[in-house]
Write a protein that holds these residues in place. Sequence first.
Motif, short mmCIF file in Angstrom:
data_model
loop_
_atom_site.label_atom_id
_atom_site.label_comp_id
_atom_site.label_asym_id
_atom_site.label_seq_id
_atom_site.Cartn_x
_atom_site.Cartn_y
_atom_site.Cartn_z
N LEU A 15 4.23 -12.91 1.41
CA LEU A 15 3.31 -12.28 2.13
C LEU A 15 3.68 -10.91 2.27
N ASP A 16 4.68 -10.33 2.58
CA ASP A 16 4.78 -8.82 2.80
C ASP A 16 4.78 -8.02 1.54
N ARG A 17 5.35 -8.60 0.47
CA ARG A 17 5.17 -7.96 -0.95
C ARG A 17 3.70 -7.93 -1.12
N PHE A 21 1.19 -4.54 -1.69
CA PHE A 21 0.31 -4.38 -2.85
C PHE A 21 -0.88 -4.08 -2.53
N TYR A 22 -1.45 -5.06 -1.85
CA TYR A 22 -2.91 -4.99 -1.36
C TYR A 22 -3.50 -3.75 -0.65
N ALA A 23 -2.53 -3.50 0.32
CA ALA A 23 -2.93 -2.29 1.18
C ALA A 23 -2.33 -1.01 0.80
N ASP A 24 -1.18 -0.84 0.15
CA ASP A 24 -0.75 0.65 -0.32
C ASP A 24 -0.94 0.62 -1.62
N ARG A 25 -1.15 -0.34 -2.70
CA ARG A 25 -1.44 0.04 -3.84
C ARG A 25 -2.87 0.30 -4.17
N LEU A 26 -3.58 -0.83 -3.72
CA LEU A 26 -5.08 -1.17 -4.13
C LEU A 26 -6.02 -0.36 -3.00
N PRO A 47 -11.57 -4.78 0.78
CA PRO A 47 -11.66 -3.70 0.03
C PRO A 47 -12.51 -2.50 0.60
N PRO A 48 -12.15 -1.30 0.53
CA PRO A 48 -13.18 -0.16 1.06
C PRO A 48 -14.60 -0.42 0.69
N GLY A 49 -15.44 -0.59 1.60
CA GLY A 49 -16.81 -0.80 1.37
C GLY A 49 -17.34 -1.98 1.09
N ALA A 88 -2.22 6.50 -9.92
CA ALA A 88 -1.38 7.27 -9.24
C ALA A 88 -0.69 6.54 -8.13
N ARG A 89 -1.23 5.13 -7.87
CA ARG A 89 -0.49 4.58 -6.72
C ARG A 89 0.46 3.71 -7.33
N GLY A 90 0.61 3.66 -8.87
CA GLY A 90 1.76 2.83 -9.54
C GLY A 90 0.99 1.66 -9.68
#
Length: 135
Positions: A15-17, A21-26, A47-49, A88-90
């Motif tokens: 869950l933490d991983r 991923f979804y918060a920091d990368r996406l 997701p934004p929007g 850019a977010r990897g």
Amino acid sequence: MNWTLEVVVVPVSDLDRAKAFYADRLGFTVDHDTAIGGLGRVVQLTPPGSGCSIVLGTGVVPEMPPGSVKGLQLVVPDLKRARAELVARGVAVTEIQVMGGTPSPDPHPLDNVGFVFLSDPDGNTWAIQQISNRA
């Protein structure tokens, strides 16, 4: 009567991983991270929007093993920009692929037919499609 899709469950093993991923990368917004009375924990992200969120959790839906959700789809108005942000977010994301019929004329040649694809750390898969405006 309107029928709106508001939540999709995405099964994960860590869950933490997955949350990272979804918060920091996406770039999804963390709506809440909640313990469920000793039964476990769920994280809801949007997701934004978007009017639809995802819910991550271990054991949330037992018959859905981690990585079993395939073909979730996001839509963006500018696929080149979205892909560049993800890189850019990897995030490991495919090159832009044109799928289907003839692309629309300039200024939006990727509309409806431009896609990129990615997987989360568990193997749940996502498509991202360009649609700059809807009819």
